[in-house]
Design an enzyme around this catalytic site. Structure first.
Site, short mmCIF file in Angstrom:
data_model
loop_
_atom_site.label_atom_id
_atom_site.label_comp_id
_atom_site.label_asym_id
_atom_site.label_seq_id
_atom_site.Cartn_x
_atom_site.Cartn_y
_atom_site.Cartn_z
N VAL A 165 0.85 -1.19 0.00
CA VAL A 165 0.00 0.00 0.00
C VAL A 165 0.89 1.24 0.00
CG1 VAL A 165 -1.64 1.34 1.38
CG2 VAL A 165 -1.94 -1.14 1.12
N GLU B 135 16.83 -11.39 28.31
CA GLU B 135 16.56 -12.77 27.93
C GLU B 135 17.90 -13.47 27.71
OE1 GLU B 135 14.29 -11.64 24.31
OE2 GLU B 135 15.67 -12.99 23.32
N HIS C 273 12.36 -4.61 18.27
CA HIS C 273 11.06 -4.32 18.88
C HIS C 273 10.61 -2.89 18.64
CE1 HIS C 273 12.13 -7.59 22.15
NE2 HIS C 273 11.92 -8.12 20.96
N ASN D 129 9.29 -8.55 25.93
CA ASN D 129 9.10 -8.71 24.48
C ASN D 129 7.65 -8.35 24.13
OD1 ASN D 129 10.78 -10.71 25.91
ND2 ASN D 129 11.64 -10.98 23.90
P1 FAE Z 1 4.43 -6.84 12.10
O1 FAE Z 1 4.38 -8.17 12.71
O2 FAE Z 1 5.76 -6.23 11.81
O3 FAE Z 1 3.57 -6.90 10.74
C1 FAE Z 1 3.51 -5.83 9.84
C2 FAE Z 1 3.35 -6.38 8.43
O4 FAE Z 1 2.99 -5.33 7.54
C3 FAE Z 1 4.63 -6.99 7.86
O5 FAE Z 1 4.36 -8.29 7.38
C4 FAE Z 1 5.03 -6.03 6.73
O6 FAE Z 1 5.68 -6.67 5.66
C5 FAE Z 1 3.69 -5.47 6.31
N1 FAE Z 1 3.77 -4.14 5.70
C6 FAE Z 1 4.52 -3.09 6.08
N2 FAE Z 1 4.29 -2.00 5.29
C7 FAE Z 1 3.34 -2.41 4.36
C8 FAE Z 1 2.70 -1.75 3.28
N3 FAE Z 1 2.94 -0.46 2.99
N4 FAE Z 1 1.83 -2.46 2.53
C9 FAE Z 1 1.57 -3.77 2.82
N5 FAE Z 1 2.17 -4.44 3.84
C10 FAE Z 1 3.03 -3.76 4.63
O7 FAE Z 1 3.64 -5.77 12.97
N6 FAE Z 1 8.67 -10.08 19.88
C11 FAE Z 1 8.34 -10.86 20.93
O8 FAE Z 1 7.36 -10.59 21.63
N7 FAE Z 1 9.11 -11.97 21.23
C12 FAE Z 1 10.23 -12.30 20.52
O9 FAE Z 1 10.88 -13.31 20.79
C13 FAE Z 1 10.60 -11.46 19.43
N8 FAE Z 1 11.73 -11.72 18.71
C14 FAE Z 1 11.98 -10.96 17.58
C15 FAE Z 1 13.07 -11.28 16.78
C16 FAE Z 1 13.30 -10.59 15.61
C17 FAE Z 1 14.48 -10.93 14.77
C18 FAE Z 1 12.41 -9.56 15.21
C19 FAE Z 1 12.62 -8.80 13.91
C20 FAE Z 1 11.33 -9.22 16.00
C21 FAE Z 1 11.11 -9.90 17.20
N9 FAE Z 1 10.02 -9.60 18.01
C22 FAE Z 1 9.75 -10.36 19.10
C23 FAE Z 1 9.15 -8.45 17.71
C24 FAE Z 1 7.80 -8.84 17.11
O10 FAE Z 1 7.97 -9.74 16.04
C25 FAE Z 1 7.09 -7.56 16.65
O11 FAE Z 1 6.92 -6.73 17.78
C26 FAE Z 1 5.75 -7.83 16.02
O12 FAE Z 1 5.88 -8.64 14.87
C27 FAE Z 1 5.05 -6.53 15.62
O13 FAE Z 1 3.72 -6.83 15.27
P2 FAE Z 1 2.88 -5.84 14.38
O14 FAE Z 1 1.54 -6.42 14.19
O15 FAE Z 1 2.98 -4.47 14.95
#
Ligand code: FAE
Length: 547
Positions: A294, A403, A488, A526
């Site tokens: 988007v 952690e 995060h 987390n």
């Molecule tokens: P998110 O899961 O990031 O989803 C957003 C989606 O929107 C993504 O798939 C994007 O590709 C998509 N997107 C973005 N812009 C656009 C656009 N313009 N048009 C269409 N699609 C789009 O958001 N959290 C924990 O609680 N425990 C853990 O152990 C942990 N480990 C982590 C390890 C790594 C390496 C990473 C990167 C993150 C980790 N996190 C962890 C953080 C957690 O995955 C993150 O807070 C959530 O995924 C965020 O959730 P949202 O729904 O905000």
């Protein structure tokens, strides 16, 4: 990396590749081992992606935690929903027969549109780890801003595809500082339990933890924490522990015990694809368009909104731009994705009535990493599960929750590795750079100092007690702290500021934020359980009152 790193392909027993080709399909595994190993079969995206010129009742931007909760609950309430995801579907094996690349052997699948990997842990024993890859719509985005690299998942499932699966509910006494305008009793009575159940959160069997080689690193971490007087706690996760036990027994293809995590997990992790998105699919009311990004949302002449969407190829090029109209838009593109979209839409006049809180209140959840060099008589183990299960809680006394993370290199490293979440007071702001045509973030590297100071309240004390020192080879040459990144990202469209107290964007009806952008910068642990629980709370209210 809380979750990550480098492990030799130490598959013992059944070779995964032989296993897959030998059984013809992963479904065949069930017959052999007795019950299904929950192999990632992927979720089929929409048979045909969204068409140009169509009208959809509800459009959800992003397929991570917030977007998945919104789509599921809206569909259950009888709405037809379309989800738009810029990343890939991750439902098709590559040439090696696996959907996801191993953490120790990044390839084209591993990074989002980079020609060289940017691994969170850049060096090991003096050797740089990054390598050239082909530019591809890979799974992990290392998005670089002026003072910080923000790691995010890309694909159907968002961050759940790449994260460490640590599923932590904050301590209730800390909740008032996390989301001050939200009723804690409702969250702890209803929405945290609902989120934990929907995500499939469970805790490791402590007796197994105490007995198995792959958690020796965590037991060493526990011993050192407790000898210095810090409380150790088991951290819940979204891994199928029974599957991990069978990995350890050599009965099934290895996943956590093969170091898989950062570039996806082929088997035991319960990503959103296996939980919320599986249920979304079962409603029959939701379609998902992967590789669709988007770019614009603006009021439509006859009411509702016009949305411009770029369809991408796997080289990241736009193949076609589609125009769609919709009655309601849920911004669930993650803290960074939603913030970038909204500051751009406000500044360019597409949504000029958005208020001045847009882009503000962004924080890194106080992330900082470090390693400690242990004594030769204190090995952490050759095989380390990529799923962390333990934490050190010094939040009250020192502002840090650490952690105990794996360093699964496949060799003995005598290292303990940690990702700390700290009480960092700094908040950054996204703004629109009109000349460059992109959003920028004003985070400064020096703002990590409070996080380092907080982490030191734990690790200086442990080092003194144990007679050990910090590792200096993991983030460069002679660099102790991994202070250049966050896993995060939180904030940018903060609840009850940019939106009302349920995520309705101020200035427009029918526009909602429902992801990590709502949370003002820190969750004390987390974040994904809190993001999910808040989304559950908000969507329940929105369905009851707005639809
Ligand atoms: P998110 O899961 O990031 O989803 C957003 C989606 O929107 C993504 O798939 C994007 O590709 C998509 N997107 C973005 N812009 C656009 C656009 N313009 N048009 C269409 N699609 C789009 O958001 N959290 C924990 O609680 N425990 C853990 O152990 C942990 N480990 C982590 C390890 C790594 C390496 C990473 C990167 C993150 C980790 N996190 C962890 C953080 C957690 O995955 C993150 O807070 C959530 O995924 C965020 O959730 P949202 O729904 O905000």
């Amino acid at each position: 990396m809380n979750d990550a790193s480098m492990q030799d392909d130490g598959t013992k027993g059944v070779s995964r590749r032989r296993f897959i080709t030998g059984t013809g399909s992963l479904l065949g595994v069930a017959a052999i081992v007795g019950h299904a190993p929950r192999a990632w079969a992927g979720v089929r995206a929409a048979a045909a992606p969204i068409g140009s010129g169509v009208h959809v009742p509800v459009l959800v931007i992003g397929t991570g935690y917030g977007g998945s909760v919104a789509a599921l609950r809206l569909a259950e309430a009888g709405m037809d929903v379309h989800m738009v995801e810029m990343g890939m579907a991750w439902d098709t094996p590559g040439a090696d027969g696996k959907i996801f690349a191993n953490t120790t052997r990044p390839d084209d699948r591993s990074f989002w549109l980079r020609t060289r990997t940017k691994q969170p842990l850049s060096n090991f024993l003096g050797f740089p780890l990054d390598k050239d890859v082909n530019r591809h719509t890979g799974i992990l985005d290392a998005e670089e801003f002026g003072g910080i690299t923000v790691y995010q998942g890309r694909g159907v499932g968002g961050g759940s595809l790449v994260n460490g699966g640590m599923a932590v509910t904050p301590r209730r006494e800390n909740f008032g500082a996390i989301l001050p305008t939200v009723n804690a009793a409702e969250m702890y009575g209803t929405y945290y339990p609902r989120a934990n159940s929907g995500l499939g959160v469970t805790t490791i069997d402590p007796a197994w933890f105490d007995s198995v080689d792959c958690y020796q690193y965590a037991r060493v971490g526990r011993k050192h924490a407790q000898r210095s007087g810090f409380p150790f706690l088991f951290v819940p996760a979204v891994y199928d522990w029974d599957y991990m036990k069978r990995e350890a027994a050599g009965a099934v293809p290895k996943s956590a015990l093969d170091g898989e995590i950062l570039y996806g997990n082929n088997h035991g992790k319960k990503s959103l694809q296996k939980t919320y998105i599986e249920r979304i699919r079962a409603t029959g009311r939701v379609t998902i368009s992967p590789l669709h990004k988007v770019t614009t949302v603006t009021p439509a002449p006859g009411g509702g909104y016009t949305v411009l969407i770029d369809q991408l190829d796997t080289g990241g090029r736009t193949t076609v731009t589609k125009t769609v109209t919709t009655d309601k838009v849920f911004f669930a593109a993650g803290s960074v994705g939603t913030s970038k979209l909204l500051v751009g839409l406000k500044a360019t006049g597409a949504l000029p009535l958005l208020n001045d809180e847009i882009g503000r209140g962004w924080g890194d959840n106080g992330n900082v990493m470090c390693g400690r060099a242990n004594h030769l008589w204190d090995p952490t183990g050759k095989v380390q599960s990529s799923i962390p299960t333990g934490g050190i809680d010094n939040w009250d006394a020192g502002g840090a929750f650490a952690e105990i993370a794996p360093l699964p290199t496949g060799i003995e490293t005598w290292a303990s590795f940690y990702l700390s979440i700290t009480k960092n007071p700094h908040r950054a702001r996204f703004t629109w750079n009109a000349a460059a045509g992109k959003a920028e973030l004003d985070w400064q590297t020096a703002w990590k100092q409070p996080s380092i100071d907080a982490a030191k309240t734990i690790f200086d004390k442990i080092n003194k007690k144990e007679g050990t020192i910090y590792r200096t080879d993991l983030f460069g040459t002679y660099k102790i702290w991994g202070d250049h990144l966050t896993y995060h990202p939180l904030g940018g469209a903060v609840l009850d500021k940019a939106t009302d107290n349920y995520g309705r964007l101020r200035g427009y009806s029918g526009l909602y934020v429902i992801d990590g952008a709502l949370i003002p910068g820190n969750t004390s642990v987390n974040p994904f359980v809190t993001i999910t629980a808040l989304a559950e709370r908000n969507i329940e209210r929105i369905i009851a009152t707005d639809l």
